[in-house]
Design an enzyme around this catalytic site. Structure first.
Site, PDB file in Angstrom:
ATOM      1  N   CYS A   3       3.372  33.441  29.945  1.00 65.53           N
ATOM      2  CA  CYS A   3       3.064  34.502  30.910  1.00 65.53           C
ATOM      3  C   CYS A   3       4.101  34.446  32.021  1.00 65.53           C
ATOM      4  CB  CYS A   3       1.631  34.390  31.423  1.00 65.53           C
ATOM      5  SG  CYS A   3       1.252  32.849  32.286  1.00 65.53           S
ATOM      6  N   ARG A   9      -2.864  33.046  32.813  1.00 64.60           N
ATOM      7  CA  ARG A   9      -3.137  33.486  31.442  1.00 64.60           C
ATOM      8  C   ARG A   9      -2.725  32.476  30.379  1.00 64.60           C
ATOM      9  NH1 ARG A   9      -0.048  39.022  32.383  1.00 64.60           N
ATOM     10  NH2 ARG A   9       1.089  37.542  33.706  1.00 64.60           N
ATOM     11  N   ASP A 115      -2.583  41.016  34.201  1.00 63.86           N
ATOM     12  CA  ASP A 115      -2.291  39.922  35.134  1.00 63.86           C
ATOM     13  C   ASP A 115      -3.471  39.810  36.099  1.00 63.86           C
ATOM     14  OD1 ASP A 115      -1.425  38.291  37.156  1.00 63.86           O
ATOM     15  OD2 ASP A 115       0.559  39.201  37.316  1.00 63.86           O
TER      16      ASP A 115
HETATM   17  P1  4NP Z   1       0.094  34.272  35.236  1.00 65.29           P
HETATM   18  O1  4NP Z   1      -0.385  34.918  36.618  1.00 65.29           O
HETATM   19  O2  4NP Z   1       1.423  34.892  34.917  1.00 65.29           O
HETATM   20  O3  4NP Z   1      -0.980  34.673  34.285  1.00 65.29           O
HETATM   21  O4  4NP Z   1       0.179  32.774  35.462  1.00 65.29           O
HETATM   22  C1  4NP Z   1       0.417  34.961  37.755  1.00 65.29           C
HETATM   23  C2  4NP Z   1       0.582  33.828  38.513  1.00 65.29           C
HETATM   24  C3  4NP Z   1       1.336  33.877  39.663  1.00 65.29           C
HETATM   25  C4  4NP Z   1       1.933  35.059  40.042  1.00 65.29           C
HETATM   26  C5  4NP Z   1       1.781  36.192  39.277  1.00 65.29           C
HETATM   27  C6  4NP Z   1       1.029  36.147  38.123  1.00 65.29           C
HETATM   28  N1  4NP Z   1       2.692  35.105  41.240  1.00 65.29           N
HETATM   29  O5  4NP Z   1       3.146  36.205  41.597  1.00 65.29           O
HETATM   30  O6  4NP Z   1       2.877  34.071  41.894  1.00 65.29           O
END
Ligand code: 4NP
Length: 145
Positions: A3, A9, A115
């Site tokens: 991800c 995720r 997300d």
């Molecule tokens: P992930 O979610 O990609 O599912 O781990 C996110 C975690 C952090 C961020 C964005 C999405 N961020 O912008 O820091």
């Protein structure tokens, strides 16, 4: 399992797929570097716990081109992650390893796992079920081979 941050995720996807198969080697990573070394988001840890999975020992890392050598299959959680991974591939064989995870449960639909980072806990319940269904399909296909 890839991800953006490797804290929401893909750690869940890793935990879910590991819980369904002892034969498949599963890991996760993020395309971004923001959260390297961090534990999964508390909301991912909590939704996993609700379904009897412990993902709290995972630590975020960044996807790198050596992952193309190590893994047979690379699942992106969303279309942005997919494009980023493809941009790092050096040949068709590497490109062919990459797919969107929801193409397992919704073939050829190129859907993204939403997300959940800026949303509430409901988003985590939703992604848990999306990922659980996709991982069941992965196992079904793997066992048929
Ligand atoms: P992930 O979610 O990609 O599912 O781990 C996110 C975690 C952090 C961020 C964005 C999405 N961020 O912008 O820091």
């Amino acid at each position: 399992m890839v991800c953006l941050g490797n804290i929401c995720r893909s750690p869940l996807a890793e935990g879910i797929l590991k819980s369904k198969s002892k034969n498949i080697i599963v890991d996760s990573a993020g395309t971004a570097e923001y959260h390297i070394g961090n534990k999964p988001d508390i909301r991912s840890i909590e939704i996993a716990k609700k379904y009897n999975l412990d993902i709290s020992d995972q630590r975020a890392r960044q996807f790198n081109t050596n992952d193309f050598n190590i893994y047979d299959k690379i699942y992106a959680m969303d279309n942005d992650n997919y494009s980023k991974i493809i941009s790092l591939a050096e040949n068709q064989k590497e490109i062919d390893k990459v797919d969107l995870i929801l193409n397992e449960s919704y073939p050829n639909q190129y859907k993204s796992v939403p997300d959940p980072y800026y949303g509430g806990e409901k988003g985590f319940e939703n992604i848990f079920h999306l990922l659980n269904n996709a991982c069941e399909k992965i196992i079904e296909r793997h066992e048929k081979r």
